[in-house]
Design a protein around this motif. Structure first.
Motif, PDB file in Angstrom:
ATOM      1  N   ASP A 304       0.743  -1.185   0.124  1.00  0.00           N
ATOM      2  CA  ASP A 304       0.259   0.124  -0.070  1.00  0.00           C
ATOM      3  C   ASP A 304       0.728   1.228   0.096  1.00  0.00           C
ATOM      4  OD1 ASP A 304      -1.791   2.131   0.519  1.00  0.00           O
ATOM      5  OD2 ASP A 304      -3.326   0.713   1.493  1.00  0.00           O
ATOM      6  N   LYS A 305       0.748   2.002  -1.035  1.00  0.00           N
ATOM      7  CA  LYS A 305       1.500   3.110  -0.990  1.00  0.00           C
ATOM      8  C   LYS A 305       1.077   4.664  -0.239  1.00  0.00           C
ATOM      9  CE  LYS A 305       4.410   1.114  -3.576  1.00  0.00           C
ATOM     10  NZ  LYS A 305       5.678   0.474  -3.076  1.00  0.00           N
ATOM     11  N   ARG A 306       0.154   4.300   0.621  1.00  0.00           N
ATOM     12  CA  ARG A 306      -0.382   5.303   1.154  1.00  0.00           C
ATOM     13  C   ARG A 306       0.455   5.847   2.257  1.00  0.00           C
ATOM     14  NH1 ARG A 306      -6.346   3.913   2.943  1.00  0.00           N
ATOM     15  NH2 ARG A 306      -5.336   1.637   2.763  1.00  0.00           N
ATOM     16  N   ARG A 307       0.625   7.035   2.759  1.00  0.00           N
ATOM     17  CA  ARG A 307       1.703   7.208   4.091  1.00  0.00           C
ATOM     18  C   ARG A 307       0.980   6.674   5.024  1.00  0.00           C
ATOM     19  NH1 ARG A 307       6.611   7.974   4.131  1.00  0.00           N
ATOM     20  NH2 ARG A 307       6.726   9.495   2.432  1.00  0.00           N
ATOM     21  N   VAL A 308      -0.355   7.046   5.442  1.00  0.00           N
ATOM     22  CA  VAL A 308      -0.879   6.718   6.568  1.00  0.00           C
ATOM     23  C   VAL A 308      -2.267   5.757   6.302  1.00  0.00           C
ATOM     24  CG1 VAL A 308      -2.191   7.439   8.807  1.00  0.00           C
ATOM     25  CG2 VAL A 308      -0.275   8.741   7.693  1.00  0.00           C
ATOM     26  N   ILE A 309      -2.276   4.588   6.852  1.00  0.00           N
ATOM     27  CA  ILE A 309      -3.189   3.504   6.550  1.00  0.00           C
ATOM     28  C   ILE A 309      -4.199   3.327   7.796  1.00  0.00           C
ATOM     29  CG2 ILE A 309      -3.788   1.167   5.819  1.00  0.00           C
ATOM     30  CD1 ILE A 309      -0.716   1.274   4.454  1.00  0.00           C
ATOM     31  N   ASP A 310      -5.505   3.591   7.937  1.00  0.00           N
ATOM     32  CA  ASP A 310      -6.354   3.650   8.888  1.00  0.00           C
ATOM     33  C   ASP A 310      -7.277   2.431   8.516  1.00  0.00           C
ATOM     34  OD1 ASP A 310      -8.110   3.915  11.066  1.00  0.00           O
ATOM     35  OD2 ASP A 310      -8.501   5.877  10.767  1.00  0.00           O
ATOM     36  N   GLU A 311      -7.029   1.263   9.421  1.00  0.00           N
ATOM     37  CA  GLU A 311      -7.961   0.186   9.345  1.00  0.00           C
ATOM     38  C   GLU A 311      -9.027  -0.110  10.415  1.00  0.00           C
ATOM     39  OE1 GLU A 311      -5.180  -2.859   8.330  1.00  0.00           O
ATOM     40  OE2 GLU A 311      -4.964  -2.407   6.192  1.00  0.00           O
ATOM     41  N   GLY A 312      -9.038   0.843  11.231  1.00  0.00           N
ATOM     42  CA  GLY A 312      -9.878   0.729  12.506  1.00  0.00           C
ATOM     43  C   GLY A 312      -9.282   0.447  13.661  1.00  0.00           C
ATOM     44  N   GLY A 313      -7.759   0.238  13.729  1.00  0.00           N
ATOM     45  CA  GLY A 313      -7.173  -0.002  14.944  1.00  0.00           C
ATOM     46  C   GLY A 313      -5.857   1.012  14.812  1.00  0.00           C
ATOM     47  N   PRO A 314      -4.890   0.462  15.309  1.00  0.00           N
ATOM     48  CA  PRO A 314      -3.769   1.344  15.177  1.00  0.00           C
ATOM     49  C   PRO A 314      -3.445   1.724  13.866  1.00  0.00           C
ATOM     50  CG  PRO A 314      -3.153  -0.624  17.004  1.00  0.00           C
ATOM     51  CD  PRO A 314      -4.542  -0.793  16.199  1.00  0.00           C
ATOM     52  N   LEU A 315      -2.833   2.942  13.650  1.00  0.00           N
ATOM     53  CA  LEU A 315      -2.663   3.534  12.275  1.00  0.00           C
ATOM     54  C   LEU A 315      -1.343   2.795  11.994  1.00  0.00           C
ATOM     55  CD1 LEU A 315      -3.441   7.147  12.737  1.00  0.00           C
ATOM     56  CD2 LEU A 315      -4.996   5.479  11.489  1.00  0.00           C
ATOM     57  N   VAL A 316      -1.286   2.489  10.553  1.00  0.00           N
ATOM     58  CA  VAL A 316       0.006   2.039   9.860  1.00  0.00           C
ATOM     59  C   VAL A 316       0.510   3.376   9.266  1.00  0.00           C
ATOM     60  CG1 VAL A 316       1.209   0.394   8.334  1.00  0.00           C
ATOM     61  CG2 VAL A 316      -0.770  -0.286   9.802  1.00  0.00           C
ATOM     62  N   VAL A 317       1.835   3.430   9.529  1.00  0.00           N
ATOM     63  CA  VAL A 317       2.331   4.602   8.860  1.00  0.00           C
ATOM     64  C   VAL A 317       3.872   4.234   8.138  1.00  0.00           C
ATOM     65  CG1 VAL A 317       3.611   6.909   9.181  1.00  0.00           C
ATOM     66  CG2 VAL A 317       1.795   6.316  10.804  1.00  0.00           C
ATOM     67  N   ARG A 318       3.896   4.651   6.851  1.00  0.00           N
ATOM     68  CA  ARG A 318       4.977   4.251   5.970  1.00  0.00           C
ATOM     69  C   ARG A 318       6.040   5.325   6.133  1.00  0.00           C
ATOM     70  NH1 ARG A 318       5.773   5.656   0.938  1.00  0.00           N
ATOM     71  NH2 ARG A 318       3.591   6.595   0.596  1.00  0.00           N
ATOM     72  N   CYS A 319       7.161   4.515   6.362  1.00  0.00           N
ATOM     73  CA  CYS A 319       8.445   5.463   6.634  1.00  0.00           C
ATOM     74  C   CYS A 319       9.342   5.372   5.537  1.00  0.00           C
ATOM     75  CB  CYS A 319       9.077   4.843   7.930  1.00  0.00           C
ATOM     76  SG  CYS A 319       8.120   4.626   9.345  1.00  0.00           S
ATOM     77  N   LYS A 320      10.426   6.099   5.745  1.00  0.00           N
ATOM     78  CA  LYS A 320      11.583   6.031   4.478  1.00  0.00           C
ATOM     79  C   LYS A 320      11.765   4.631   4.090  1.00  0.00           C
ATOM     80  CE  LYS A 320      16.172   7.341   3.478  1.00  0.00           C
ATOM     81  NZ  LYS A 320      17.529   8.170   4.005  1.00  0.00           N
ATOM     82  N   GLN A 321      11.993   3.707   5.341  1.00  0.00           N
ATOM     83  CA  GLN A 321      12.081   2.161   4.704  1.00  0.00           C
ATOM     84  C   GLN A 321      11.327   1.488   5.894  1.00  0.00           C
ATOM     85  OE1 GLN A 321      15.827   0.749   5.388  1.00  0.00           O
ATOM     86  NE2 GLN A 321      15.383  -1.437   5.207  1.00  0.00           N
ATOM     87  N   GLY A 322      10.386   0.756   5.584  1.00  0.00           N
ATOM     88  CA  GLY A 322       9.412  -0.157   6.364  1.00  0.00           C
ATOM     89  C   GLY A 322       8.136   0.893   6.983  1.00  0.00           C
ATOM     90  N   TRP A 323       7.635   0.222   7.984  1.00  0.00           N
ATOM     91  CA  TRP A 323       6.562   1.132   8.417  1.00  0.00           C
ATOM     92  C   TRP A 323       6.300   0.669  10.139  1.00  0.00           C
ATOM     93  CZ3 TRP A 323       3.671  -3.061  10.735  1.00  0.00           C
ATOM     94  CH2 TRP A 323       3.890  -4.017  10.400  1.00  0.00           C
ATOM     95  N   VAL A 324       5.536   1.414  10.547  1.00  0.00           N
ATOM     96  CA  VAL A 324       4.995   1.190  12.094  1.00  0.00           C
ATOM     97  C   VAL A 324       3.846   1.335  12.252  1.00  0.00           C
ATOM     98  CG1 VAL A 324       7.435   2.533  12.792  1.00  0.00           C
ATOM     99  CG2 VAL A 324       5.412   4.044  12.513  1.00  0.00           C
ATOM    100  N   ARG A 325       3.354   0.815  13.554  1.00  0.00           N
ATOM    101  CA  ARG A 325       2.090   0.750  14.080  1.00  0.00           C
ATOM    102  C   ARG A 325       1.883   1.744  14.961  1.00  0.00           C
ATOM    103  NH1 ARG A 325      -1.400  -2.878  11.796  1.00  0.00           N
ATOM    104  NH2 ARG A 325      -0.549  -4.758  10.685  1.00  0.00           N
ATOM    105  N   VAL A 326       1.068   2.740  15.141  1.00  0.00           N
ATOM    106  CA  VAL A 326       0.956   4.104  16.198  1.00  0.00           C
ATOM    107  C   VAL A 326      -0.317   4.400  16.574  1.00  0.00           C
ATOM    108  CG1 VAL A 326       2.982   4.910  15.227  1.00  0.00           C
ATOM    109  CG2 VAL A 326       0.948   5.861  14.506  1.00  0.00           C
ATOM    110  N   VAL A 327      -0.525   4.821  17.899  1.00  0.00           N
ATOM    111  CA  VAL A 327      -1.751   5.402  18.202  1.00  0.00           C
ATOM    112  C   VAL A 327      -1.207   6.873  18.957  1.00  0.00           C
ATOM    113  CG1 VAL A 327      -2.892   3.216  18.661  1.00  0.00           C
ATOM    114  CG2 VAL A 327      -1.481   4.021  20.530  1.00  0.00           C
TER     115      VAL A 327
END
Length: 327
Positions: A304-327
């Motif tokens: 998924d190329k979106r920067r911030v992905i909201d699937e109803g739980g913790p947000l998934v954020v795409r980084c320079k490399q990889g991704w994180v789950r944040v609240v």
């Protein structure tokens, strides 16, 4: 280059008497860092003559330069968690150990100097004190003033070194015991020790580890100076760095410039700072996103190329490399 501190040469002619301990005035605040340092001095047999805490002016009232602080221990309770903070409070430690406790609002005042001078300290030991200590107090003890600083000096001088340790993605820091001079964390180094920072370490845990090791090294340095056994190293100014208190922009997380591990460790470290961190995502609908916690990270790419992905739980954020789950 290893050097003897200049003050020791002129004062150690009055050598300590066999069986005595260094006389110390302790400067600190009501928090874990100061409490662990004070406890370490007492456990090492240091003769702590008094404890000094900062005081503030009361609006509309004349505030004395220095006052004796009386804080009787509270009555015991059957609640098991009610007194868990006693070991992290230097006021409680001083009261239990029957140590004189002074609240100081003006360190440069002649009254303050006269009262502290009466203790005839060999050393002043400082562990987290919110006031600049003036020259007349620095010159008061015959062996100088020791400070506990949570970084590997001369790097990371300043009032909030642990914040900048996380901000600069460092995987190790350290604790430094140094003699204080007129500068900011610039005096000669007495002892120093490295501390590793694993992924996911919080500010509170790192501060506690620095305080534990710093207290032990502070006591060791006090005895070494007292016995004229210390080896002192001047700081290399060419390697020095300084940071002030974090500003709003220092709480920003440029996820397009940091990889997922860097984002994860910064949020894990200082996510519960007084002001919230904010993810800077200019290429998303949110643009900025306040965060307090980061649950996990991966350096694997996202389909998924979106920067911030909201699937109803913790947000998934795409980084320079990889991704994180944040609240």
């Amino acid at each position: 280059m290893i050097l003897r501190y200049y003050k020791m040469q002129s004062t150690m002619s009055n050598s300590f008497e066999q069986g005595t301990a260094p006389r110390v005035l302790f400067f600190g605040m009501q928090g874990t860092f100061s409490a662990l340092a004070l406890s370490a001095l007492l456990e090492a047999g240091i003769d702590v003559r008094g404890v000094v805490i900062p005081g503030g002016a009361i609006p509309g009232r004349a505030t004395p330069a220095i006052t004796r602080y009386e804080n009787p221990l509270p009555a015991r309770t059957m609640l098991p968690l009610a007194h868990t903070s006693l070991h992290t409070n230097i006021v409680q430690i001083a009261t239990k150990q029957h140590l004189p406790l002074w609240k100081v609002s003006r360190l440069n005042d002649p009254t303050t100097h006269a009262i502290l001078a009466d203790y005839e300290p060999d050393l002043v030991c400082v562990a987290c004190f919110s006031r600049l200590i003036p020259a007349r107090i620095l010159d008061l003890p015959r062996l100088g003033c020791l400070n506990v600083h949570p970084s590997l000096l001369p790097a990371n001088r300043g009032p909030e070194p642990l914040f900048w340790t996380f901000r600069e993605h460092q995987h190790e820091t350290g604790i430094t015991i140094h003699l204080m001079d007129r500068g900011m964390d610039s005096g000669p180094i007495v002892l120093q020790e490295r501390i590793e920072i694993p992924d996911g370490m919080s500010y509170e845990l790192l501060e506690t580890r620095c305080a534990e090791r710093g207290g032990a090294l502070l006591a060791q340095a006090a005895w070494q100076l007292y016995r004229d056994e210390a080896q002192i190293a001047e700081q290399d100014e060419a390697l020095s760095s300084y940071h002030s208190f974090p500003a709003y922009e220092d709480l920003g997380i440029p996820v397009d410039q940091w990889d997922a591990r860097e984002v994860y460790n910064f949020i894990s470290g200082v996510g519960h700072w007084e002001s919230p961190l904010h993810i800077e995502a200019p290429d998303s609908e949110l643009e900025t996103l306040e965060v307090r916690n980061c649950y996990s990270y991966s350096l694997e790419p996202l389909e998924d190329k979106r920067r911030v992905i909201d699937e109803g739980g913790p947000l998934v954020v795409r980084c320079k490399q990889g991704w994180v789950r944040v609240v």
